[in-house]
Design a protein around this motif. Structure first.
Motif, PDB file in Angstrom:
ATOM      1  N   PRO A 319       1.009  -1.266  -0.071  1.00  0.00           N
ATOM      2  CA  PRO A 319       0.152  -0.096  -0.208  1.00  0.00           C
ATOM      3  C   PRO A 319       0.903   1.291   0.032  1.00  0.00           C
ATOM      4  N   TYR A 320       2.052   1.360   0.491  1.00  0.00           N
ATOM      5  CA  TYR A 320       2.922   2.461   0.498  1.00  0.00           C
ATOM      6  C   TYR A 320       3.798   2.728  -0.594  1.00  0.00           C
ATOM      7  N   LEU A 321       3.834   1.596  -1.733  1.00  0.00           N
ATOM      8  CA  LEU A 321       4.406   1.779  -3.163  1.00  0.00           C
ATOM      9  C   LEU A 321       3.919   2.931  -3.899  1.00  0.00           C
ATOM     10  N   PRO A 322       4.798   3.619  -4.557  1.00  0.00           N
ATOM     11  CA  PRO A 322       4.406   4.388  -5.428  1.00  0.00           C
ATOM     12  C   PRO A 322       3.350   3.534  -6.812  1.00  0.00           C
ATOM     13  N   THR A 323       2.629   4.400  -7.141  1.00  0.00           N
ATOM     14  CA  THR A 323       1.467   3.698  -8.147  1.00  0.00           C
ATOM     15  C   THR A 323       2.120   3.165  -9.201  1.00  0.00           C
ATOM     16  N   VAL A 324       3.326   3.742  -9.756  1.00  0.00           N
ATOM     17  CA  VAL A 324       4.022   3.048 -10.903  1.00  0.00           C
ATOM     18  C   VAL A 324       4.472   1.730 -10.498  1.00  0.00           C
ATOM     19  N   VAL A 325       5.065   1.746  -9.233  1.00  0.00           N
ATOM     20  CA  VAL A 325       5.825   0.526  -8.922  1.00  0.00           C
ATOM     21  C   VAL A 325       4.540  -0.577  -8.727  1.00  0.00           C
ATOM     22  N   LYS A 326       3.490  -0.144  -8.229  1.00  0.00           N
ATOM     23  CA  LYS A 326       2.358  -1.109  -7.919  1.00  0.00           C
ATOM     24  C   LYS A 326       1.991  -1.654  -9.186  1.00  0.00           C
ATOM     25  N   ASP A 327       1.493  -0.996  -9.844  1.00  0.00           N
ATOM     26  CA  ASP A 327       1.345  -1.543 -11.346  1.00  0.00           C
ATOM     27  C   ASP A 327       2.437  -2.196 -12.237  1.00  0.00           C
ATOM     28  N   ALA A 328       3.487  -2.062 -11.924  1.00  0.00           N
ATOM     29  CA  ALA A 328       4.722  -2.723 -12.361  1.00  0.00           C
ATOM     30  C   ALA A 328       4.774  -4.221 -11.839  1.00  0.00           C
ATOM     31  N   VAL A 329       4.271  -4.392 -10.647  1.00  0.00           N
ATOM     32  CA  VAL A 329       4.158  -5.421 -10.013  1.00  0.00           C
ATOM     33  C   VAL A 329       3.569  -6.540 -10.810  1.00  0.00           C
ATOM     34  N   PHE A 330       2.327  -6.115 -11.220  1.00  0.00           N
ATOM     35  CA  PHE A 330       1.378  -6.875 -11.971  1.00  0.00           C
ATOM     36  C   PHE A 330       1.985  -7.773 -13.412  1.00  0.00           C
ATOM     37  N   SER A 331       3.100  -6.833 -13.854  1.00  0.00           N
ATOM     38  CA  SER A 331       3.709  -7.369 -14.976  1.00  0.00           C
ATOM     39  C   SER A 331       4.484  -8.626 -14.818  1.00  0.00           C
ATOM     40  N   LEU A 332       4.834  -8.950 -13.432  1.00  0.00           N
ATOM     41  CA  LEU A 332       5.386 -10.147 -13.064  1.00  0.00           C
ATOM     42  C   LEU A 332       4.599 -11.392 -13.352  1.00  0.00           C
ATOM     43  N   SER A 333       3.307 -11.126 -13.305  1.00  0.00           N
ATOM     44  CA  SER A 333       2.407 -12.281 -13.485  1.00  0.00           C
ATOM     45  C   SER A 333       2.271 -12.813 -14.990  1.00  0.00           C
ATOM     46  N   PRO A 334       2.376 -14.226 -15.109  1.00  0.00           N
ATOM     47  CA  PRO A 334       2.301 -14.814 -16.220  1.00  0.00           C
ATOM     48  C   PRO A 334       0.898 -14.459 -16.980  1.00  0.00           C
ATOM     49  N   ILE A 335      -0.192 -14.410 -16.231  1.00  0.00           N
ATOM     50  CA  ILE A 335      -1.378 -14.089 -16.969  1.00  0.00           C
ATOM     51  C   ILE A 335      -1.450 -12.791 -17.649  1.00  0.00           C
ATOM     52  N   TYR A 336      -0.647 -11.663 -17.308  1.00  0.00           N
ATOM     53  CA  TYR A 336      -0.291 -10.375 -17.947  1.00  0.00           C
ATOM     54  C   TYR A 336       0.118 -10.665 -19.208  1.00  0.00           C
ATOM     55  N   HIS A 337       1.304 -11.478 -19.340  1.00  0.00           N
ATOM     56  CA  HIS A 337       1.889 -11.596 -20.440  1.00  0.00           C
ATOM     57  C   HIS A 337       1.214 -12.417 -21.516  1.00  0.00           C
ATOM     58  N   LYS A 338       0.348 -13.281 -21.232  1.00  0.00           N
ATOM     59  CA  LYS A 338      -0.586 -14.119 -21.947  1.00  0.00           C
ATOM     60  C   LYS A 338      -1.507 -13.329 -22.411  1.00  0.00           C
ATOM     61  N   ARG A 339      -2.134 -12.436 -21.430  1.00  0.00           N
ATOM     62  CA  ARG A 339      -3.325 -11.515 -21.895  1.00  0.00           C
ATOM     63  C   ARG A 339      -3.085 -10.774 -23.200  1.00  0.00           C
ATOM     64  N   LYS A 340      -1.756 -10.090 -23.181  1.00  0.00           N
ATOM     65  CA  LYS A 340      -1.319  -9.256 -23.990  1.00  0.00           C
ATOM     66  C   LYS A 340      -1.142  -9.638 -25.324  1.00  0.00           C
ATOM     67  N   VAL A 341      -0.517 -10.943 -25.098  1.00  0.00           N
ATOM     68  CA  VAL A 341      -0.332 -11.699 -26.648  1.00  0.00           C
ATOM     69  C   VAL A 341      -1.464 -12.081 -27.003  1.00  0.00           C
ATOM     70  N   MET A 342      -2.491 -12.798 -26.410  1.00  0.00           N
ATOM     71  CA  MET A 342      -3.739 -13.416 -26.870  1.00  0.00           C
ATOM     72  C   MET A 342      -4.839 -12.203 -27.276  1.00  0.00           C
ATOM     73  N   LEU A 343      -4.737 -10.997 -26.842  1.00  0.00           N
ATOM     74  CA  LEU A 343      -5.887 -10.027 -27.120  1.00  0.00           C
ATOM     75  C   LEU A 343      -5.243  -9.138 -28.323  1.00  0.00           C
ATOM     76  N   TYR A 344      -3.933  -9.261 -28.685  1.00  0.00           N
ATOM     77  CA  TYR A 344      -3.625  -8.268 -29.758  1.00  0.00           C
ATOM     78  C   TYR A 344      -2.946  -9.054 -30.792  1.00  0.00           C
ATOM     79  N   SER A 345      -3.125 -10.266 -30.587  1.00  0.00           N
ATOM     80  CA  SER A 345      -2.649 -11.442 -31.718  1.00  0.00           C
ATOM     81  C   SER A 345      -3.369 -11.318 -33.048  1.00  0.00           C
TER      82      SER A 345
END
Length: 345
Positions: A319-345
């Motif tokens: 909760p104390y992290l800057p928003t840009v860091v919080k959002d960057a945390v989610f890029s570590l999840s494999p589902i986010y990588h799959k989502r970007k590829v599958m929705l824009y392929s």
């Protein structure tokens, strides 16, 4: 206690990296005071004997509410167990296995009439020391991306998780205030952890915590304490998980959204969500113990973050992290990588 200390150390390291020595000194002093308050909060006795005190719990059909009703009953409290289905299996089990102090109530927190009738029954059967506490536990969950949910979907979950707690709290507050007791709200880590597919649930729980925070400040004048329970993933230990098939999700989408969110991605997201739910804790003792502490400790916590030791470090700092860091945390999840590829392929 050690989890708190580790979390504070991690936070100081983060502050040092971002802001330097001066801020660390100031922060260390502030966090030291917080740690001292944490230690003092756990000192002293507790209300181990619940005799002549009543507690109202919502959502006792299953899960946390069901188990808490049994626990408080065994401690001598008079328990009013509010159930969505007073003739259902969970309610019948409580009525059969509980003592004579345990009363099962028909209580759908989304209905004004149910709340009114429940209050009348509680008032007519209060023990000598009155209504000690209300535990706002009733809740439902849902998952899906923001555009997958209809307005009715949002209204349903908010009416139960947020307005249901407000409706119940406002009705019973005069009784709790008279007893100088406790108000407890069951929230979630998703009140502050805004991950993929949990938008509707997060909205309802964030609103719930805002209500509880405002209430805590106001009720402090009346010596009424307010606590928020923040469980992590206890899906296997409760019946709150929302199970959907890929077909059910697909059928709700209009033609435009079917183009954007293809069926393959929905299948992938559904599989990922269910696997994450299944990976949760099967034991809810941590949650029940914290609820009991919130109800019986002389100085209960404002928030009870209930996750594993490893997760505690992350969620305490998050909760104390800057928003840009919080959002960057989610890029570590494999589902986010799959989502970007599958929705824009």
């Amino acid at each position: 206690m050690w989890s708190v200390i580790v979390s504070l150390v991690m936070l100081l390291v983060f502050i040092y990296v971002c802001f330097g020595t001066y801020i660390v000194t100031y922060s260390a002093f502030t966090l030291g005071l917080l740690l001292l308050a944490q230690v003092l909060r756990h000192r002293g006795g507790s209300l181990s004997d619940g005799s002549d005190r009543a507690v109202l719990i919502t959502g006792c059909d299953s899960g946390f509410g069901h188990q808490l009703a049994k626990t408080l009953d065994s401690m001598g409290f008079m328990v009013f167990a509010g159930c969505l289905c007073s003739n259902g299996h969970g309610a019948q089990t409580l009525a059969k296995e509980g003592s004579q102090r345990l009363r099962v109530l028909q209580l759908d927190v989304t209905k004004d009439e149910d709340v009114r009738l429940a209050k009348a029954l509680v008032e007519a059967n209060l023990p000598e020391k009155g209504l000690w506490a209300v535990v706002n536990n009733a809740g439902i969950t849902d998952w899906g991306e923001t555009e997958w949910n209809s307005i009715k979907d949002y209204q349903k979950i908010i009416d139960t998780n947020l307005f249901g707690s407000i409706r119940t709290s406002v009705a019973f507050l005069p009784l709790v205030r008279a007893a100088k007791g406790r108000m407890v709200f069951v929230s979630s880590i998703f009140a502050f952890f805004h991950c993929l597919n949990m938008g509707a649930y997060s909205i309802s729980k964030r609103g719930l915590e805002a209500f509880a925070d405002c209430l805590r400040v106001e009720l402090s004048s009346f010596d009424v304490k307010v606590s928020i329970i923040q469980p992590g993933n206890f899906g296997p230990a409760t019946n709150i998980r929302s199970k959907k098939t890929t077909q059910e999700i697909w059928d709700k989408l209009d033609d435009e959204h079917k183009v954007i969110f293809n069926r393959s991605y929905i299948e992938c997201a559904n599989t990922y969500f269910q696997s994450m739910c299944n990976a949760g804790s099967k034991n809810s003792h941590m949650v029940i113990d914290s609820m009991v502490h919130a109800l019986t400790a002389p100085n209960p916590k404002v928030r009870y973050l209930l996750v594993s030791f490893k997760e505690n470090i992350f969620f305490s700092v998050f909760p104390y992290l800057p928003t840009v860091v919080k959002d960057a945390v989610f890029s570590l999840s494999p589902i986010y990588h799959k989502r970007k590829v599958m929705l824009y392929s």
